[in-house]
Design an enzyme around this catalytic site. Structure first.
Site, PDB file in Angstrom:
ATOM      1  N   ASN A 134      28.962  23.012  18.639  1.00  0.00           N
ATOM      2  CA  ASN A 134      28.376  22.057  19.590  1.00  0.00           C
ATOM      3  C   ASN A 134      29.225  21.907  20.860  1.00  0.00           C
ATOM      4  O   ASN A 134      28.724  21.935  21.993  1.00  0.00           O
ATOM      5  CB  ASN A 134      28.278  20.730  18.823  1.00  0.00           C
ATOM      6  CG  ASN A 134      27.747  19.520  19.568  1.00  0.00           C
ATOM      7  OD1 ASN A 134      27.129  18.660  18.972  1.00  0.00           O
ATOM      8  ND2 ASN A 134      27.989  19.389  20.844  1.00  0.00           N
TER       9      ASN A 134
ATOM     10  N   ARG B 282      28.168  22.441  13.268  1.00  0.00           N
ATOM     11  CA  ARG B 282      26.885  22.410  13.988  1.00  0.00           C
ATOM     12  C   ARG B 282      27.049  23.114  15.327  1.00  0.00           C
ATOM     13  O   ARG B 282      28.149  23.171  15.867  1.00  0.00           O
ATOM     14  CB  ARG B 282      26.419  20.975  14.196  1.00  0.00           C
ATOM     15  CG  ARG B 282      27.323  20.135  15.080  1.00  0.00           C
ATOM     16  CD  ARG B 282      26.806  18.698  15.136  1.00  0.00           C
ATOM     17  NE  ARG B 282      27.369  17.938  16.207  1.00  0.00           N
ATOM     18  CZ  ARG B 282      28.255  16.954  16.044  1.00  0.00           C
ATOM     19  NH1 ARG B 282      28.704  16.653  14.831  1.00  0.00           N
ATOM     20  NH2 ARG B 282      28.685  16.276  17.082  1.00  0.00           N
TER      21      ARG B 282
ATOM     22  N   GLN C 260      24.554  24.175  19.048  1.00  0.00           N
ATOM     23  CA  GLN C 260      23.599  23.578  19.996  1.00  0.00           C
ATOM     24  C   GLN C 260      22.572  24.662  20.316  1.00  0.00           C
ATOM     25  O   GLN C 260      22.759  25.821  19.924  1.00  0.00           O
ATOM     26  CB  GLN C 260      24.327  23.112  21.263  1.00  0.00           C
ATOM     27  CG  GLN C 260      24.860  21.689  21.173  1.00  0.00           C
ATOM     28  CD  GLN C 260      25.265  21.107  22.512  1.00  0.00           C
ATOM     29  OE1 GLN C 260      25.671  21.812  23.407  1.00  0.00           O
ATOM     30  NE2 GLN C 260      25.163  19.794  22.649  1.00  0.00           N
TER      31      GLN C 260
ATOM     32  N   PRO D 286      32.627  12.792  13.479  1.00  0.00           N
ATOM     33  CA  PRO D 286      33.959  12.238  13.753  1.00  0.00           C
ATOM     34  C   PRO D 286      34.031  11.497  15.080  1.00  0.00           C
ATOM     35  O   PRO D 286      34.688  10.461  15.196  1.00  0.00           O
ATOM     36  CB  PRO D 286      34.851  13.485  13.765  1.00  0.00           C
ATOM     37  CG  PRO D 286      34.128  14.468  12.908  1.00  0.00           C
ATOM     38  CD  PRO D 286      32.671  14.215  13.152  1.00  0.00           C
TER      39      PRO D 286
ATOM     40  N   GLY E 222      20.789  19.018  20.543  1.00  0.00           N
ATOM     41  CA  GLY E 222      21.085  18.616  21.925  1.00  0.00           C
ATOM     42  C   GLY E 222      20.407  17.299  22.271  1.00  0.00           C
ATOM     43  O   GLY E 222      20.818  16.625  23.193  1.00  0.00           O
TER      44      GLY E 222
ATOM     45  N   ASP F 203      20.334  14.195  21.016  1.00  0.00           N
ATOM     46  CA  ASP F 203      20.842  13.131  20.169  1.00  0.00           C
ATOM     47  C   ASP F 203      20.911  11.859  20.995  1.00  0.00           C
ATOM     48  O   ASP F 203      21.705  11.797  21.912  1.00  0.00           O
ATOM     49  CB  ASP F 203      22.195  13.501  19.565  1.00  0.00           C
ATOM     50  CG  ASP F 203      23.183  14.063  20.605  1.00  0.00           C
ATOM     51  OD1 ASP F 203      22.741  14.787  21.510  1.00  0.00           O
ATOM     52  OD2 ASP F 203      24.372  13.756  20.500  1.00  0.00           O
TER      53      ASP F 203
ATOM     54  N   GLU G 248      24.370  12.415  34.305  1.00  0.00           N
ATOM     55  CA  GLU G 248      23.942  13.334  33.236  1.00  0.00           C
ATOM     56  C   GLU G 248      22.450  13.237  32.959  1.00  0.00           C
ATOM     57  O   GLU G 248      21.835  14.167  32.462  1.00  0.00           O
ATOM     58  CB  GLU G 248      24.718  13.048  31.943  1.00  0.00           C
ATOM     59  CG  GLU G 248      24.416  11.702  31.347  1.00  0.00           C
ATOM     60  CD  GLU G 248      24.950  11.508  29.942  1.00  0.00           C
ATOM     61  OE1 GLU G 248      25.039  10.348  29.532  1.00  0.00           O
ATOM     62  OE2 GLU G 248      25.247  12.477  29.252  1.00  0.00           O
TER      63      GLU G 248
ATOM     64  N   GLU H 111      24.291   5.676  22.671  1.00  0.00           N
ATOM     65  CA  GLU H 111      25.511   5.105  22.104  1.00  0.00           C
ATOM     66  C   GLU H 111      26.710   5.127  23.046  1.00  0.00           C
ATOM     67  O   GLU H 111      27.773   4.668  22.699  1.00  0.00           O
ATOM     68  CB  GLU H 111      25.857   5.789  20.776  1.00  0.00           C
ATOM     69  CG  GLU H 111      26.203   7.248  20.883  1.00  0.00           C
ATOM     70  CD  GLU H 111      26.380   7.903  19.510  1.00  0.00           C
ATOM     71  OE1 GLU H 111      27.159   8.837  19.424  1.00  0.00           O
ATOM     72  OE2 GLU H 111      25.715   7.469  18.548  1.00  0.00           O
TER      73      GLU H 111
HETATM   74  O1  LIG Z   1      29.278  11.506  21.380  1.00  0.00           O
HETATM   75  C1  LIG Z   1      27.909  11.507  21.184  1.00  0.00           C
HETATM   76  C2  LIG Z   1      27.306  12.882  21.357  1.00  0.00           C
HETATM   77  O2  LIG Z   1      27.636  13.367  22.653  1.00  0.00           O
HETATM   78  C3  LIG Z   1      27.242  14.690  22.976  1.00  0.00           C
HETATM   79  O3  LIG Z   1      25.865  14.731  23.280  1.00  0.00           O
HETATM   80  C4  LIG Z   1      25.449  14.466  24.594  1.00  0.00           C
HETATM   81  O4  LIG Z   1      26.276  15.083  25.582  1.00  0.00           O
HETATM   82  C5  LIG Z   1      26.379  16.515  25.534  1.00  0.00           C
HETATM   83  C6  LIG Z   1      27.239  16.931  26.689  1.00  0.00           C
HETATM   84  O5  LIG Z   1      26.590  16.724  27.906  1.00  0.00           O
HETATM   85  C7  LIG Z   1      25.003  17.167  25.571  1.00  0.00           C
HETATM   86  O6  LIG Z   1      25.134  18.530  25.309  1.00  0.00           O
HETATM   87  C8  LIG Z   1      24.068  16.545  24.538  1.00  0.00           C
HETATM   88  O7  LIG Z   1      22.779  17.071  24.750  1.00  0.00           O
HETATM   89  C9  LIG Z   1      24.057  15.032  24.746  1.00  0.00           C
HETATM   90  O8  LIG Z   1      23.162  14.418  23.870  1.00  0.00           O
HETATM   91  C10 LIG Z   1      27.559  15.695  21.865  1.00  0.00           C
HETATM   92  O9  LIG Z   1      26.943  16.933  22.154  1.00  0.00           O
HETATM   93  C11 LIG Z   1      27.101  15.201  20.528  1.00  0.00           C
HETATM   94  O10 LIG Z   1      27.425  16.092  19.505  1.00  0.00           O
HETATM   95  C12 LIG Z   1      27.796  13.855  20.281  1.00  0.00           C
HETATM   96  O11 LIG Z   1      27.516  13.398  18.991  1.00  0.00           O
END
Ligand SMILES: OC[C@H]1O[C@H](O[C@H]2O[C@H](CO)[C@@H](O)[C@H](O)[C@H]2O)[C@H](O)[C@@H](O)[C@@H]1O
Length: 574
Positions: free
Chosen positions: A194, A203, A205, A265, A298, A300, A498, A513
């Protein structure tokens, strides 16, 4: 689990799963749970674990928050210690794409975005390579451009749009270096995690590596790079086909999943909270896996992955059933990967291998047609394996086969008519800030009203790819609107976000979150590409509102009212 007693095991127990991680994360020392798992160790992991065990013994397994804070201060350094200042040496003040932009304000913005690459660059210090066990970062040889904000390491799918942006900025070495990092990670781990931290193991992406190589090769006309990468690309493709496929309607289809144990984590406390209502350890483990599978997608988190007892997308994180939903985008992406690998083999003169991958692509296409295409909706839909039915809820990925080319080109006219009707019926063209990720108002970040750059890109490029005049016209309108709306946000805040807000032209997103992040890798990449593409025609003097349909004001008012009432009632009315 790693081999007990090894350094790797101790590092795993600190950053991925075990009593130390549990004790620290549950003490809620930091506002953002990710802070702790990004911190560097002061001593070797084995010594840290020994001292942690002694610490727990001393305090009868119930240390106070202050004692835990003291333990962390004694044993960990603040986050960010793994990087040194780095300015990409291939950065250019005036890349050619700026010349394609006519409007002076947009041109200045393009130049600003090009400048942001320098702020988002990260190079690992030598010590990371010598003593990787002191860090949670995954060592890679070449510097990377990161998303920004709390995301100070690479993210797999973000990197696709970042790399495209870098290519338009003529930062070929940085782009190639990032791709080479990913290739080496596949060679070392068998897949791409990821993000660039050991705690993201288990995991991945959405698999964009093959498309990254293709983008580089197309820009540089350098097929030799593709041929060098070919074995590794096949390896990654097979990883997805061997570890992520299930049967649906008699077809092999891919799903998002996870192969680790315990809560995420980096969001440990949050996941423990979500699991509170689950009684058994087994049930708790199941919900953790659903959460991590959601992160692998992706998206989440999103109602896209909720299945309640009635088989609808109502509910919340406790209803996550990510692994039981066959996602359109993942299968469409694997189709594209197989086609690109076939193309590279063809270039290399490997006729048999090329045919083998063409055949794999054809089988995936057949499955997409049978499992996802929905004649009634006029579009592709995710498939719910629990209730054995399509999920007729809007997500931009419902149109992702258009981007990946996973549709029958001879059917373009018919598909175009039905896809455009779908867009019209759902009034997807009526939002001033872009197409929302779903129509469900849940407070999750991948739900209404948030708009995400990678999804706008897939929609806009997908409609263009469909190729009919009507689809191309809409694609262009959405492309123009996306640029103007991002510009409006930038003008007001000097910031790239973002995620953005469908309801507000120039508004940024929220929910989920963590706080909305700034920077921002994929946002900049998408805009740089679109400025190159549309910059010749785009002018800020055309009013922004004129780029959206006449229904906008009415739909926006209705959307706002529904949102407000939904929030007041504490549930989704969408
Ligand atoms: O910490 C929470 C989650 O953060 C990430 O997800 C978000 O940011 C990423 C980076 O921009 C993006 O790829 C993803 O689509 C977003 O939802 C991370 O990838 C998660 O694993 C994490 O739990």
């Amino acid at each position: 689990m790693k081999n007990e007693g090894t350094t790797e095991d101790a590092q795993f127990q600190i950053y991925c799963h075990g009593p130390l991680l549990h004790t620290v994360q549950m003490a809620q020392l930091y506002q953002d749970s990710k802070t702790f798992v990004d911190m560097k160790l002061k001593n070797r992991p084995e010594k840290t674990m020994e001292e942690f065990n002694a610490f727990m013994l001393k305090y009868n397994d119930t240390p106070t928050e202050a004692e835990i804070r003291d333990f962390v201060d004694t044993h960990f350094e603040e986050r960010g210690k793994e990087f040194e200042t780095w300015v990409p040496n291939d950065w250019k003040e005036n890349p050619e794409f700026l010349n394609a932009i006519n409007d002076p304000d947009l041109k200045q913005w393009g130049s600003d975005l090009n400048g942001i690459w320098k702020e988002l660059g990260r190079k690992m210090i030598e010590d990371v390579h010598k003593n990787p066990e002191y860090y949670s970062i995954i060592p890679v040889d070449n510097p990377v451009i990161v998303p920004g904000g709390r995301f100070i390491e690479f993210y797999y799918w973000d990197s696709y749009w970042i790399i495209r942006g870098l290519l338009y900025s003529e930062m070929y070495d940085t782009a190639r270096g990032m791709i080479e990092n990913f290739l080496s990670i596949v060679q070392r781990f068998g897949y791409i995690p990821n993000g660039g931290r050991v705690y993201y193991s288990g995991r991945s992406q959405p698999p964009f590596l093959t498309a990254m190589v293709k983008a580089y090769v197309d820009f540089k006309k350098d097929y030799s790079f593709a041929l060098e990468a070919l074995d590794t690309l096949e390896h990654e493709f097979e990883y997805w086909m061997n570890n992520h496929t299930v049967q649906a309607k008699g077809y092999d289809v891919a799903i998002y999943t996870d192969a680790s144990t315990g809560p995420r984590p980096e969001s440990y406390r949050e996941d423990i909270k979500t699991s509170e209502d689950f009684r058994t350890d087994e049930d708790k483990e199941q919900i953790y896996t659903e959460l991590k599978a959601g992160a692998e997608s992706g998206m989440d988190f999103s109602s896209r992955w909720f299945v309640d007892e009635n088989g609808t997308n109502d509910g919340g994180l406790k209803n996550l059933k990510t692994r039981s939903i066959v996602p359109v985008d993942l299968n469409a992406l694997l189709y594209m990967n197989a086609k690109i690998i076939a193309e590279f083999h063809d270039k290399a003169g490997n006729t048999a291998k090329s045919a083998e991958y063409e055949a794999k692509a054809a089988r995936i296409l057949e499955a997409i047609q049978a499992v996802h295409w929905n004649e009634e909706a006029g579009v592709w839909l995710d498939y719910d394996m629990i209730n054995q039915k399509p999920r007729n809820y809007f997500v931009p990925t419902n149109l992702s086969p258009l981007y990946t080319g996973a549709f029958n080109k001879s059917d373009s006219e018919r598909i175009s008519a039905s896809v455009l009707k779908y867009i019209d019926d759902l009034k997807l063209d009526s939002y001033p800030g872009g197409v929302p990720n779903t129509l469900a108002h849940t407070g999750e970040q991948w739900d209404f009203p948030n708009v995400w750059p990678p999804m706008q890109y897939i929609l806009i490029r997908g409609l263009e790819n469909l190729g009919t005049p009507e689809a191309k016209k809409l694609s262009e309108r959405w492309g123009h609107r996306w640029v103007k709306s991002n510009f409006e946000a930038y003008k007001q805040t000097q910031t790239m976000f973002e995620k953005y807000d469908a309801l507000r032209f120039g508004g940024h997103g929220g929910g989920g979150e963590y706080d909305v992040q700034k920077g921002f890798g994929w946002s900049n990449g998408v805009i740089i590409e679109f400025l190159t593409k549309y910059g010749g025609d785009l002018s800020l003097s055309n009013s922004a509102v004129s780029t959206v349909s006449k229904n906008t004001v009415f739909s926006l008012t209705v959307a706002l009212l529904i949102s407000v009432f939904g929030t007041m009632l504490g549930r989704s009315l969408w």
